[in-house]
Design a protein around this motif. Structure first.
Motif, PDB file in Angstrom:
ATOM      1  N   TYR A  35       0.825  -1.086   0.337  1.00 20.99           N
ATOM      2  CA  TYR A  35       0.426   0.803  -0.007  1.00 20.99           C
ATOM      3  C   TYR A  35       0.570   1.093  -0.034  1.00 20.99           C
ATOM      4  CZ  TYR A  35      -4.393  -3.151   1.873  1.00 20.99           C
ATOM      5  OH  TYR A  35      -4.808  -4.136   1.931  1.00 20.99           O
ATOM      6  N   GLY A  42      -5.978   7.788   3.163  1.00 20.27           N
ATOM      7  CA  GLY A  42      -5.773   6.625   3.497  1.00 20.27           C
ATOM      8  C   GLY A  42      -5.224   5.529   3.060  1.00 20.27           C
ATOM      9  N   PHE A 101       0.418  -5.588   9.142  1.00 20.16           N
ATOM     10  CA  PHE A 101       1.157  -4.092   9.153  1.00 20.16           C
ATOM     11  C   PHE A 101       2.558  -4.094   8.988  1.00 20.16           C
ATOM     12  CE2 PHE A 101      -1.483  -2.194   5.672  1.00 20.16           C
ATOM     13  CZ  PHE A 101      -3.034  -2.730   6.070  1.00 20.16           C
TER      14      PHE A 101
ATOM     15  N   TYR B  35      -9.064  -0.751  12.251  1.00 20.81           N
ATOM     16  CA  TYR B  35      -8.093  -0.454  12.832  1.00 20.81           C
ATOM     17  C   TYR B  35      -7.116   0.958  13.049  1.00 20.81           C
ATOM     18  CZ  TYR B  35      -6.318  -4.609   8.779  1.00 20.81           C
ATOM     19  OH  TYR B  35      -6.430  -5.489   8.464  1.00 20.81           O
ATOM     20  N   GLN B  37      -4.153   3.645  13.585  1.00 17.47           N
ATOM     21  CA  GLN B  37      -2.987   3.806  13.343  1.00 17.47           C
ATOM     22  C   GLN B  37      -1.587   4.816  13.787  1.00 17.47           C
ATOM     23  OE1 GLN B  37      -1.878   5.614   9.910  1.00 17.47           O
ATOM     24  NE2 GLN B  37      -0.417   4.732   9.195  1.00 17.47           N
ATOM     25  N   PRO B  43      -0.863   0.623  10.314  1.00 12.62           N
ATOM     26  CA  PRO B  43      -1.848   0.542  10.942  1.00 12.62           C
ATOM     27  C   PRO B  43      -2.351  -1.114  11.998  1.00 12.62           C
ATOM     28  CG  PRO B  43      -2.109   0.971   8.848  1.00 12.62           C
ATOM     29  CD  PRO B  43      -0.842   0.426   8.684  1.00 12.62           C
ATOM     30  N   PHE B  88      -8.812   3.957  11.067  1.00 11.42           N
ATOM     31  CA  PHE B  88      -9.927   3.548   9.809  1.00 11.42           C
ATOM     32  C   PHE B  88     -10.200   2.146  10.093  1.00 11.42           C
ATOM     33  CE2 PHE B  88      -6.688   6.144   7.485  1.00 11.42           C
ATOM     34  CZ  PHE B  88      -5.770   5.997   8.074  1.00 11.42           C
ATOM     35  N   LEU B  99      -8.195  -5.922   0.824  1.00 11.34           N
ATOM     36  CA  LEU B  99      -9.234  -4.870   1.427  1.00 11.34           C
ATOM     37  C   LEU B  99      -9.146  -3.686   0.836  1.00 11.34           C
ATOM     38  CD1 LEU B  99      -7.407  -5.091   5.302  1.00 11.34           C
ATOM     39  CD2 LEU B  99      -9.792  -6.206   4.106  1.00 11.34           C
ATOM     40  N   PHE B 101     -10.196   0.496   2.144  1.00 11.15           N
ATOM     41  CA  PHE B 101      -9.570   1.030   3.366  1.00 11.15           C
ATOM     42  C   PHE B 101     -10.619   2.513   3.657  1.00 11.15           C
ATOM     43  CE2 PHE B 101      -6.536  -0.425   6.126  1.00 11.15           C
ATOM     44  CZ  PHE B 101      -6.207  -1.538   5.011  1.00 11.15           C
ATOM     45  N   GLY B 102     -10.875   3.313   4.316  1.00  8.12           N
ATOM     46  CA  GLY B 102     -12.503   4.601   4.817  1.00  8.12           C
ATOM     47  C   GLY B 102     -10.704   5.311   4.551  1.00  8.12           C
ATOM     48  N   GLY B 103     -10.920   6.455   4.766  1.00  7.82           N
ATOM     49  CA  GLY B 103     -10.602   7.473   4.594  1.00  7.82           C
ATOM     50  C   GLY B 103      -9.521   7.971   6.239  1.00  7.82           C
ATOM     51  N   ARG B 106      -9.122  10.593  12.630  1.00  7.76           N
ATOM     52  CA  ARG B 106      -7.838  11.572  13.398  1.00  7.76           C
ATOM     53  C   ARG B 106      -8.667  11.643  14.317  1.00  7.76           C
ATOM     54  NH1 ARG B 106      -3.100  13.392  12.022  1.00  7.76           N
ATOM     55  NH2 ARG B 106      -3.406  12.662  10.244  1.00  7.76           N
TER      56      ARG B 106
END
Lengths: 110, 111
Positions: A35, A42, A101, B35, B37, B43, B88, B99, B101-103, B106
């Motif tokens: 990624y 994201g 990850f 997740y 991060q 993440p 996320f 997968l 992922f959403g944005g 925060r």
């Protein structure tokens, strides 16, 4: 288990240079992923692999190449670095319960 | 393709407050993942949801798989400074090999 490891942690490249981002996992996962994450955004999938010898494009594959000669390793290659490839790169591997990850490689192309 | 929309985009709260965030999609997901991060890290999987209506907890975190299978919620109770990070949501495609992922949301916590 070390989990997913990535090297290097940081790298600065000049436009047009090439490099390989390394990724290794010791969990015997078949699925592995690359990624990129741009600031404040994201994750976007570059390439993925469902097993040794098999790779597929993700959402943003242009400018990158991958190979999967072993279950453990999934290197990502940039042939002609461009400023648009400045990003943080994450490798991941997965089992049915979710993806795990690595710590990321921060790449800057100047 | 599938898209996941997270809200709010960011939150700034006082330590001790409860937090709620959500993730919505125009298409159905059979699995929802949440997740976290932290700065400079990758993440980390917090909670995985596999069944519509499922409610799962992990310490002070609780996540729910929406009945319509098009949304999921994450709640954090009694927030502490170490809750700071980006949260996320993610969901696999039908083949289960990718997968989306959403944005991210925060979260900032003021001691």
């Amino acid at each position: 288990n070390a989990g997913v490891t990535q090297t290097p942690k940081f790298r600065i490249l000049k436009i047009g240079q090439s490099m390989t981002l390394q990724c290794t996992q010791d969990m015997n996962h078949n699925y592995m992923y690359w990624y990129r994450q741009d600031p404040g955004m994201g994750l976007k999938l570059i390439y993925y692999s469902v097993g040794a010898g098999i790779t597929d494009k993700g959402e943003v594959p242009n400018g990158y190449n991958v190979s999967r000669s072993t279950t453990e390793d999934f290197p990502l290659r940039l042939e002609l670095a461009a400023p648009s490839q400045t990003s943080v790169y994450f490798c991941a591997s997965s089992h049915p319960g979710g993806q795990f990850f690595g710590p990321g490689t921060r790449l800057t192309v100047l | 393709g599938q898209q996941l929309n997270q809200s709010p985009q960011s939150m700034f709260i006082q330590e001790g407050e409860d937090v709620s965030m959500n993730c919505t999609s125009s298409s159905i997901f059979n699995t929802w993942l949440w997740y976290k991060q932290e700065p400079g890290e990758g993440p980390v999987l917090l909670i995985a949801l596999y069944k519509a209506g499922e409610l799962t907890s992990n310490g002070r975190l609780t996540a729910q798989f929406g009945i319509t299978r098009k949304d999921s919620f994450l709640n954090i109770s009694a927030s502490i400074p170490s809750d700071v990070g980006i949260y996320f949501c993610a969901g696999p495609n039908n083949a289960g090999n990718m997968l989306t992922f959403g944005g991210g949301t925060r979260l900032m916590v003021k001691p």
